[in-house]
Scaffold this motif. Structure first.
Motif, mmCIF file in Angstrom:
data_model
loop_
_atom_site.group_PDB
_atom_site.id
_atom_site.type_symbol
_atom_site.label_atom_id
_atom_site.label_comp_id
_atom_site.label_asym_id
_atom_site.label_seq_id
_atom_site.Cartn_x
_atom_site.Cartn_y
_atom_site.Cartn_z
ATOM 1 N N PHE A 76 -47.762 18.682 -34.533
ATOM 2 C CA PHE A 76 -46.778 19.754 -34.704
ATOM 3 C C PHE A 76 -46.430 20.272 -33.318
ATOM 4 C CE2 PHE A 76 -46.118 24.298 -36.589
ATOM 5 C CZ PHE A 76 -44.762 24.071 -36.726
ATOM 6 N N GLY A 77 -45.165 20.100 -32.924
ATOM 7 C CA GLY A 77 -44.762 20.424 -31.565
ATOM 8 C C GLY A 77 -43.654 21.453 -31.502
ATOM 9 N N VAL A 78 -43.435 21.978 -30.301
ATOM 10 C CA VAL A 78 -42.433 23.016 -30.107
ATOM 11 C C VAL A 78 -41.747 22.847 -28.760
ATOM 12 C CG1 VAL A 78 -44.150 24.618 -29.145
ATOM 13 C CG2 VAL A 78 -42.032 25.527 -30.152
ATOM 14 N N VAL A 79 -40.441 23.087 -28.754
ATOM 15 C CA VAL A 79 -39.705 23.276 -27.509
ATOM 16 C C VAL A 79 -39.800 24.762 -27.195
ATOM 17 C CG1 VAL A 79 -37.465 23.140 -26.365
ATOM 18 C CG2 VAL A 79 -38.128 21.389 -28.031
ATOM 19 N N PRO A 80 -40.521 25.160 -26.121
ATOM 20 C CA PRO A 80 -40.810 26.569 -25.901
ATOM 21 C C PRO A 80 -39.697 27.361 -25.231
ATOM 22 C CG PRO A 80 -41.914 25.274 -24.240
ATOM 23 C CD PRO A 80 -41.265 24.301 -25.175
ATOM 24 N N PHE A 100 -49.961 24.792 -33.013
ATOM 25 C CA PHE A 100 -49.189 23.743 -32.346
ATOM 26 C C PHE A 100 -50.114 22.794 -31.594
ATOM 27 C CE2 PHE A 100 -45.811 26.939 -32.830
ATOM 28 C CZ PHE A 100 -44.825 26.126 -33.385
ATOM 29 N N ASP A 101 -49.701 21.530 -31.556
ATOM 30 C CA ASP A 101 -50.478 20.486 -30.897
ATOM 31 C C ASP A 101 -49.862 20.035 -29.581
ATOM 32 O OD1 ASP A 101 -52.315 20.054 -33.214
ATOM 33 O OD2 ASP A 101 -50.455 19.446 -34.167
ATOM 34 N N PHE A 102 -48.538 20.172 -29.454
ATOM 35 C CA PHE A 102 -47.888 19.700 -28.233
ATOM 36 C C PHE A 102 -46.633 20.517 -27.958
ATOM 37 C CE2 PHE A 102 -45.781 17.191 -31.521
ATOM 38 C CZ PHE A 102 -44.471 17.027 -31.087
ATOM 39 N N TYR A 103 -46.242 20.520 -26.678
ATOM 40 C CA TYR A 103 -44.947 21.084 -26.320
ATOM 41 C C TYR A 103 -44.034 19.967 -25.848
ATOM 42 C CZ TYR A 103 -46.226 20.966 -21.296
ATOM 43 O OH TYR A 103 -46.604 20.575 -20.035
ATOM 44 N N SER A 104 -42.727 20.222 -25.940
ATOM 45 C CA SER A 104 -41.708 19.270 -25.511
ATOM 46 C C SER A 104 -40.629 20.054 -24.779
ATOM 47 C CB SER A 104 -41.115 18.563 -26.742
ATOM 48 O OG SER A 104 -40.008 17.765 -26.387
ATOM 49 N N LEU A 118 -53.589 24.298 -21.526
ATOM 50 C CA LEU A 118 -53.167 25.296 -22.503
ATOM 51 C C LEU A 118 -53.586 24.914 -23.923
ATOM 52 C CD1 LEU A 118 -49.576 25.809 -21.076
ATOM 53 C CD2 LEU A 118 -51.425 27.484 -20.972
ATOM 54 N N GLY A 119 -54.411 23.859 -24.024
ATOM 55 C CA GLY A 119 -54.829 23.416 -25.344
ATOM 56 C C GLY A 119 -53.773 22.623 -26.085
ATOM 57 N N LEU A 120 -52.780 22.111 -25.362
ATOM 58 C CA LEU A 120 -51.669 21.381 -25.964
ATOM 59 C C LEU A 120 -51.479 20.040 -25.269
ATOM 60 C CD1 LEU A 120 -49.134 24.339 -25.832
ATOM 61 C CD2 LEU A 120 -50.247 23.528 -27.923
ATOM 62 N N ASP A 121 -51.091 19.020 -26.056
ATOM 63 C CA ASP A 121 -50.612 17.796 -25.431
ATOM 64 C C ASP A 121 -49.284 18.102 -24.743
ATOM 65 O OD1 ASP A 121 -52.601 15.922 -25.993
ATOM 66 O OD2 ASP A 121 -51.797 15.485 -27.980
ATOM 67 N N ARG A 122 -49.068 17.459 -23.601
ATOM 68 C CA ARG A 122 -47.870 17.708 -22.801
ATOM 69 C C ARG A 122 -46.867 16.573 -22.992
ATOM 70 N NH1 ARG A 122 -51.368 18.498 -17.259
ATOM 71 N NH2 ARG A 122 -52.659 20.259 -18.002
ATOM 72 N N THR A 123 -45.643 16.917 -23.354
ATOM 73 C CA THR A 123 -44.579 15.922 -23.344
ATOM 74 C C THR A 123 -43.390 16.520 -22.592
ATOM 75 O OG1 THR A 123 -43.271 16.476 -25.347
ATOM 76 C CG2 THR A 123 -45.361 15.300 -25.674
ATOM 77 N N PHE A 124 -42.611 15.653 -21.982
ATOM 78 C CA PHE A 124 -41.426 16.129 -21.273
ATOM 79 C C PHE A 124 -40.255 15.214 -21.573
ATOM 80 C CE2 PHE A 124 -42.886 12.843 -18.489
ATOM 81 C CZ PHE A 124 -41.795 12.391 -17.773
#
Length: 232
Positions: A76-80, A100-104, A118-124
């Motif tokens: 479950f990811g989010v664009v912050p 949430f598991d990751f940010y994008s 931050l406890g999140l997988d990082r995606t860009f």
């Protein structure tokens, strides 16, 4: 070291189906999950070009995100945010506790804060203006995946071309990261085999393909899920 849910998904499956929800809505999330989505992505603090939607603050959606998280245990990811200035430490520190598991986020919107633990997988994400060779260094910064958002905005909603596929393949070969393809093109189920053969790790369907209604989203997600399952 435990893997994050996003890393686990990429390790277990050759090709995954992600849904970028056209609205932060529990019913849309449930529809996507019912039809076989592997992962969901939502947005805050950003104007979304493809859907024509402006997403408000994290506070506005906290209850919605709790409800979505309760419905599944997959990524479950989010664009912050949609800018460098829009990313704040207080908001980022709330994301993992919210489930949430990751940010994008686009690389040019990604401040140094997001390179901290931050406890999140990082995606860009990268867009059409990036020098594609720069992705070769991304793995050194602890990223889990690359989102190839490389279609110019003026071409959103047009069919996938071989020129696109070659660029996606280049990113697969040179980034050293799982590559996620968002549906900036009007992808169809027939594109699934081509994208898998290009080596991409996930197809992420958004508003251009799934539309904005629950019925359209259900129908589209089901069609793509079936196309992926036939390749298994």
């Amino acid at each position: 070291m435990d893997l994050g849910k996003l890393k686990e998904q990429f390790n277990k499956h050759k090709l995954s189906l992600f849904i970028s929800l056209p609205a932060n809505d529990v019913a849309l999330a449930q529809a996507a999950l019912d039809e076989g989505a592997d992962a969901l992505k939502v947005h805050v603090n950003v104007g979304h070009r493809a859907s024509g939607t402006h997403f408000g603050s994290l506070d506005e959606y906290e209850a919605v995100f709790h409800s979505i998280r309760e419905k599944f245990d997959g990524p479950f990811g989010v664009v912050p945010a949609g800018s460098l200035e829009g990313v704040t430490r207080p908001d980022m520190e709330r994301l993992a506790p919210l489930g949430f598991d990751f940010y994008s986020i686009y690389a040019h919107h990604l401040p140094s804060l997001l390179l901290e633990e931050l406890g999140l997988d990082r995606t860009f994400a990268i867009n059409e203006h990036y020098d594609l060779t720069l992705v070769q260094s991304a793995g050194q910064f602890g990223f889990t995946a690359l989102e190839a958002s490389i279609v110019p905005g003026s071409e959103y909603g047009t069919p996938l071309s071989f020129a696109d596929v070659m660029k996606y393949r280049y990113l697969v070969e040179h980034s050293g990261l799982p590559v996620v393809i968002p549906s900036q093109r009007r992808l169809v189920p027939g594109d699934v085999a081509v994208l898998r053969n290009a080596g991409v790790s996930a197809i992420m369907l958004g508003a251009i393909v799934v539309g904005k209604t629950e019925d359209q989203l259900r129908r589209t997600v089901s069609e793509f899920r079936n196309a992926m399952d036939r390749l298994s």
